[in-house]
Design an enzyme around this catalytic site. Structure first.
Site, PDB file in Angstrom:
ATOM      1  N   GLN A 119      72.514  80.772 116.185  1.00 32.11           N
ATOM      2  CA  GLN A 119      72.666  79.427 116.745  1.00 32.11           C
ATOM      3  C   GLN A 119      74.127  79.244 117.156  1.00 32.11           C
ATOM      4  O   GLN A 119      74.964  80.065 116.792  1.00 32.11           O
ATOM      5  CB  GLN A 119      72.296  78.396 115.658  1.00 32.11           C
ATOM      6  CG  GLN A 119      71.294  77.375 116.136  1.00 32.11           C
ATOM      7  CD  GLN A 119      71.005  76.271 115.142  1.00 32.11           C
ATOM      8  OE1 GLN A 119      71.617  76.184 114.080  1.00 32.11           O
ATOM      9  NE2 GLN A 119      70.062  75.421 115.487  1.00 32.11           N
ATOM     10  N   ASP A 180      66.895  73.201 122.022  1.00 29.23           N
ATOM     11  CA  ASP A 180      65.621  73.919 122.125  1.00 29.23           C
ATOM     12  C   ASP A 180      64.851  73.785 123.451  1.00 29.23           C
ATOM     13  O   ASP A 180      64.463  74.763 124.035  1.00 29.23           O
ATOM     14  CB  ASP A 180      64.688  73.498 120.987  1.00 29.23           C
ATOM     15  CG  ASP A 180      65.318  73.697 119.628  1.00 29.23           C
ATOM     16  OD1 ASP A 180      66.530  73.971 119.553  1.00 29.23           O
ATOM     17  OD2 ASP A 180      64.607  73.570 118.617  1.00 29.23           O
ATOM     18  N   ARG A 225      59.143  64.817 120.791  1.00 23.83           N
ATOM     19  CA  ARG A 225      59.377  66.229 120.472  1.00 23.83           C
ATOM     20  C   ARG A 225      59.094  67.095 121.704  1.00 23.83           C
ATOM     21  O   ARG A 225      58.640  66.591 122.728  1.00 23.83           O
ATOM     22  CB  ARG A 225      58.444  66.685 119.324  1.00 23.83           C
ATOM     23  CG  ARG A 225      58.638  65.956 118.017  1.00 23.83           C
ATOM     24  CD  ARG A 225      59.873  66.383 117.264  1.00 23.83           C
ATOM     25  NE  ARG A 225      59.872  67.789 116.894  1.00 23.83           N
ATOM     26  CZ  ARG A 225      60.912  68.412 116.329  1.00 23.83           C
ATOM     27  NH1 ARG A 225      62.027  67.759 116.073  1.00 23.83           N
ATOM     28  NH2 ARG A 225      60.843  69.691 116.024  1.00 23.83           N
ATOM     29  N   GLU A 422      68.232  61.033 114.467  1.00 25.59           N
ATOM     30  CA  GLU A 422      68.482  62.353 115.049  1.00 25.59           C
ATOM     31  C   GLU A 422      69.002  62.229 116.484  1.00 25.59           C
ATOM     32  O   GLU A 422      69.924  62.924 116.886  1.00 25.59           O
ATOM     33  CB  GLU A 422      67.176  63.162 115.021  1.00 25.59           C
ATOM     34  CG  GLU A 422      67.317  64.632 115.346  1.00 25.59           C
ATOM     35  CD  GLU A 422      65.969  65.360 115.274  1.00 25.59           C
ATOM     36  OE1 GLU A 422      64.926  64.702 115.071  1.00 25.59           O
ATOM     37  OE2 GLU A 422      65.967  66.594 115.427  1.00 25.59           O
TER      38      GLU A 422
HETATM   39  C1  GLC Z   1      66.245  71.239 116.064  1.00 26.15           C
HETATM   40  C2  GLC Z   1      67.451  71.224 116.990  1.00 26.15           C
HETATM   41  C3  GLC Z   1      68.489  72.195 116.485  1.00 26.15           C
HETATM   42  C4  GLC Z   1      68.835  71.843 115.042  1.00 26.15           C
HETATM   43  C5  GLC Z   1      67.581  71.815 114.168  1.00 26.15           C
HETATM   44  C6  GLC Z   1      67.844  71.287 112.777  1.00 26.15           C
HETATM   45  O1  GLC Z   1      65.603  72.464 116.099  1.00 26.15           O
HETATM   46  O2  GLC Z   1      67.077  71.521 118.297  1.00 26.15           O
HETATM   47  O3  GLC Z   1      69.645  72.128 117.279  1.00 26.15           O
HETATM   48  O4  GLC Z   1      69.734  72.737 114.535  1.00 26.15           O
HETATM   49  O5  GLC Z   1      66.622  70.967 114.758  1.00 26.15           O
HETATM   50  O6  GLC Z   1      68.425  70.032 112.821  1.00 26.15           O
END
Ligand code: GLC
Length: 450
Positions: A119, A180, A225, A422
């Site tokens: 990441q 993502d 999502r 978030e």
């Molecule tokens: C989602 C996000 C990612 C993050 C993860 C945990 O997958 O896209 O960037 O690290 O959630 O928060």
């Protein structure tokens, strides 16, 4: 209250309340040695989440911030990779561990299950900032402890993920970008990584079948999502990596789905800079070959510049064509510190443009004039606090102090109004995604305290 940032719109009591709320969220999500991003939706440790968490936590408890990073490095592979997820050992999470099966790789650690991909490399930044909270002797020993891990991690990028020695890192899965379902990745995914069964399912209008197997949408509504087909394609792409035991060379020799990601490489350039600073403070000699590679990376983003549209893009590693899909990554070369003042000025113009990134509650993760813009949908429109934080940092680095201050205040106001979510609708500020989200809390603390 002298330690809090002077906020023109927020009195001391309101700032203190915000700080206490943020600290409360980190407490709820604290698992003693590491922190979950959000308790139901994300019950494990994530790489860049933990780095952002440590950047905030250092203001409250520097030792706990150090512990966060030590736990993260407990998942580091013997080839140097730091995985994006380190799974909780809790019995109830066996399914997640089994999905990735890191034990099929000879490089994975024995005592902990992880994912098989990485990441955005925020680690060096987090290490550096924690160090800045320590007195010089402790700072040096902290850096000396972290340096072998950091060097190994950065060497892994050059050994495994820069096959043509261009100075740019390639990514093998959208999750590696941290963004993502952002448009450049989704367009590549649709072109190069859609299995036949999924195309047929989509054509038949049966995407809903996928939702029966999804667990994320049990916690957050599907409208906020990644879409069903995109989520299934992400899962299928993961299985292809797993079949090759996450061996980059084996994967790269066959795959068409390989991206030189803009956000990631911007962060990587800054990470190299942080690594140099850390090494200098610790009087540690970085290996020559690593220094040479890092020098090459410093100017490498220029390969991704498109003069016609006046912006940077991600690039397909296979076709070597730019993926002309703007997203929040468009602005992240500001954070890299590796672009010219002139290019930075052009990005700041995009940030201020109403038809692109200048919304009531900035910064949208996709510009509002894009066909992909959706104000509630994950990385396809909402404002996120971590990308705001990166942009604020970049603005300051290029001398845009007024713009940085405005965005900082707006970001804090957004969280104060809507809570530690978030992400947020960038048009009306409504919260979306998971509540009590750790990096929102941690970076709120950092923005209040810096
Ligand atoms: C989602 C996000 C990612 C993050 C993860 C945990 O997958 O896209 O960037 O690290 O959630 O928060």
């Amino acid at each position: 209250m002298a330690h809090l940032l002077y906020l023109s719109y927020m009195d001391d009591a309101a700032a203190k309340e915000l700080l206490d709320n943020a600290a409360g969220v980190l407490k709820i999500n604290d698992r003693k040695l590491w922190t979950v991003p959000a308790s139901d939706l994300y019950p494990h440790q994530w790489l860049w989440d933990s780095c952002f968490i440590a950047i905030g936590l250092r203001h409250l408890d520097v030792e706990r911030a150090q512990t966060e990073l030590r736990s993260l490095l407990g998942g580091q592979w013997s080839n140097g990779m730091v995985p994006n997820i380190i799974f909780s050992k809790d019995k109830s999470h066996w399914r997640d561990r089994n999905l990735w099966r890191s034990w099929i790789s000879p490089y994975a650690p024995d005592d902990v299950a992880t994912s098989g991909i990485t990441q955005p490399p925020m680690l060096a930044e987090a290490v550096l900032r924690i160090g800045q909270k320590l007195k010089l002797p402790e700072r040096r020993s902290w850096y000396k402890e972290m340096l072998p891990h950091l060097v190994h991690y950065h060497e892994w990028f050059y050994n495994d993920r820069d096959p043509h020695k261009e100075g740019l890192v390639v990514l093998l899965h959208p999750y590696e970008s941290g963004l993502d379902d952002s448009p450049p990745w989704m367009s590549e995914l649709r072109k190069h990584s859609m299995p036949l069964w999924l195309r047929l399912l989509e054509k038949a209008g049966l995407g809903v079948v996928i939702s029966w197997f999804r667990r994320d949408t049990q916690h957050v509504t599907l409208a906020q999502r990644a879409g069903n087909v995109e989520a299934a394609a992400g899962w299928a792409a993961m299985r292809r990596l797993r079949r090759k035991a996450y061996n980059s060379e084996a994967i790269l020799s066959r795959s068409l789905f390989v991206v030189e990601d803009l956000a990631f490489n911007s962060i990587f350039i800054r990470a190299n800079q942080c690594l140099k600073e850390i090494a200098k403070t610790a009087a540690y000699d970085l290996p020559e070959h690593l220094k040479e590679s890092m020098d090459k990376t410093q100017g490498a983003l220029e390969q991704l510049w498109d003069e016609t549209s006046g912006q940077y893009y991600a690039r397909s590693f296979v076709s070597h064509k730019l993926i002309e899909e703007p997203s929040i990554a468009t602005l992240l070369p500001l954070y890299s510190g590796g672009i010219s003042k002139d290019k930075a000025a052009r990005l700041v113009e995009l940030l201020k443009r109403r038809r692109m990134f200048s919304t009531s509650w900035p910064v949208p993760s996709v510009p509002v004039n894009s066909n992909d813009f959706n104000p509630y949908k994950y990385w396809q429109g909402p404002a996120w606090i971590n990308t705001n934080w990166l942009i604020i940092d970049g603005l300051k680095r290029y001398g845009y102090h007024e713009e940085a201050k405005v965005l900082q205040e707006r970001t804090l106001q957004l969280v104060a109004n809507s809570g530690m979510y978030e992400y947020f609708n960038p048009l009306n500020g409504e919260p979306a995604g998971a509540p009590n989200f750790s990096w929102t809390a941690a970076l709120t603390i950092d923005l209040l305290k810096s």
